[in-house]
Motif scaffolding. Structure first.
Motif, PDB file in Angstrom:
ATOM      1  N   LYS A  58       1.239  -1.327  -0.371  1.00 58.39           N
ATOM      2  CA  LYS A  58      -0.102  -0.445   0.279  1.00 58.39           C
ATOM      3  C   LYS A  58       1.062   1.556   0.016  1.00 58.39           C
ATOM      4  CE  LYS A  58      -3.415   2.379   2.440  1.00 58.39           C
ATOM      5  NZ  LYS A  58      -4.167   2.817   3.240  1.00 58.39           N
TER       6      LYS A  58
ATOM      7  N   ASN B 286      -2.686   6.125  -0.267  1.00 55.74           N
ATOM      8  CA  ASN B 286      -4.059   5.444  -0.579  1.00 55.74           C
ATOM      9  C   ASN B 286      -4.544   4.661  -1.704  1.00 55.74           C
ATOM     10  OD1 ASN B 286      -5.685   6.868   1.594  1.00 55.74           O
ATOM     11  ND2 ASN B 286      -6.312   8.509   0.338  1.00 55.74           N
ATOM     12  N   THR B 287      -3.503   3.582  -2.027  1.00 57.28           N
ATOM     13  CA  THR B 287      -3.047   2.918  -3.252  1.00 57.28           C
ATOM     14  C   THR B 287      -2.671   1.825  -2.883  1.00 57.28           C
ATOM     15  OG1 THR B 287      -3.182   4.673  -4.832  1.00 57.28           O
ATOM     16  CG2 THR B 287      -2.390   2.006  -5.980  1.00 57.28           C
TER      17      THR B 287
ATOM     18  N   LYS C  16      -1.364  -1.902  -3.919  1.00 59.86           N
ATOM     19  CA  LYS C  16      -1.122  -2.667  -5.320  1.00 59.86           C
ATOM     20  C   LYS C  16      -1.421  -3.841  -5.521  1.00 59.86           C
ATOM     21  CE  LYS C  16       0.814   1.831  -6.634  1.00 59.86           C
ATOM     22  NZ  LYS C  16       2.267   1.512  -7.649  1.00 59.86           N
TER      23      LYS C  16
ATOM     24  N   GLU D  26      -4.957  -2.390  -8.901  1.00 60.14           N
ATOM     25  CA  GLU D  26      -4.547  -0.920  -8.317  1.00 60.14           C
ATOM     26  C   GLU D  26      -5.837  -0.618  -7.602  1.00 60.14           C
ATOM     27  OE1 GLU D  26      -0.644   1.623  -9.140  1.00 60.14           O
ATOM     28  OE2 GLU D  26      -2.820   2.157  -9.032  1.00 60.14           O
TER      29      GLU D  26
ATOM     30  N   GLN E 213      -8.078   2.335  -5.360  1.00 57.31           N
ATOM     31  CA  GLN E 213      -7.619   3.309  -5.148  1.00 57.31           C
ATOM     32  C   GLN E 213      -8.892   3.412  -3.849  1.00 57.31           C
ATOM     33  OE1 GLN E 213      -6.711   7.174  -7.539  1.00 57.31           O
ATOM     34  NE2 GLN E 213      -5.661   5.802  -8.897  1.00 57.31           N
TER      35      GLN E 213
ATOM     36  N   LYS F  78     -10.566   6.854  -2.387  1.00 60.69           N
ATOM     37  CA  LYS F  78     -10.769   8.364  -1.868  1.00 60.69           C
ATOM     38  C   LYS F  78     -11.419   8.680  -0.959  1.00 60.69           C
ATOM     39  CE  LYS F  78      -9.697   9.314  -6.356  1.00 60.69           C
ATOM     40  NZ  LYS F  78      -8.271   9.813  -6.406  1.00 60.69           N
TER      41      LYS F  78
END
Length: 56
Positions: free
Chosen positions: A22, A25-26, A28, A39, A41, A43
């Motif tokens: 991580k 805020n992503t 992977k 990915e 994300q 928000k």
């Protein structure tokens, strides 16, 4: 997340993405086929954006 085409593209009919880490805020993942470069994300407003490699 599994490819919509998994039955046509894989010997065992399943590709499972592997968690890579991580960054902010992503989240992977790594995998094969449509799960390549996956990915997620997160928000600020609680929306999740999912993206992956697409060769179509």
């Amino acid at each position: 997340m599994v490819s919509d085409y998994y039955g046509l593209m894989s010997d065992n009919n399943t590709w499972i993405p592997i968690f890579q880490g991580k960054e902010g805020n992503t989240i992977k993942f790594d995998g094969a086929g449509a799960t390549q470069d996956l990915e997620i994300q997160i928000k600020e407003n609680g929306i999740f954006i999912v993206s992956s490699y697409d060769s179509t």
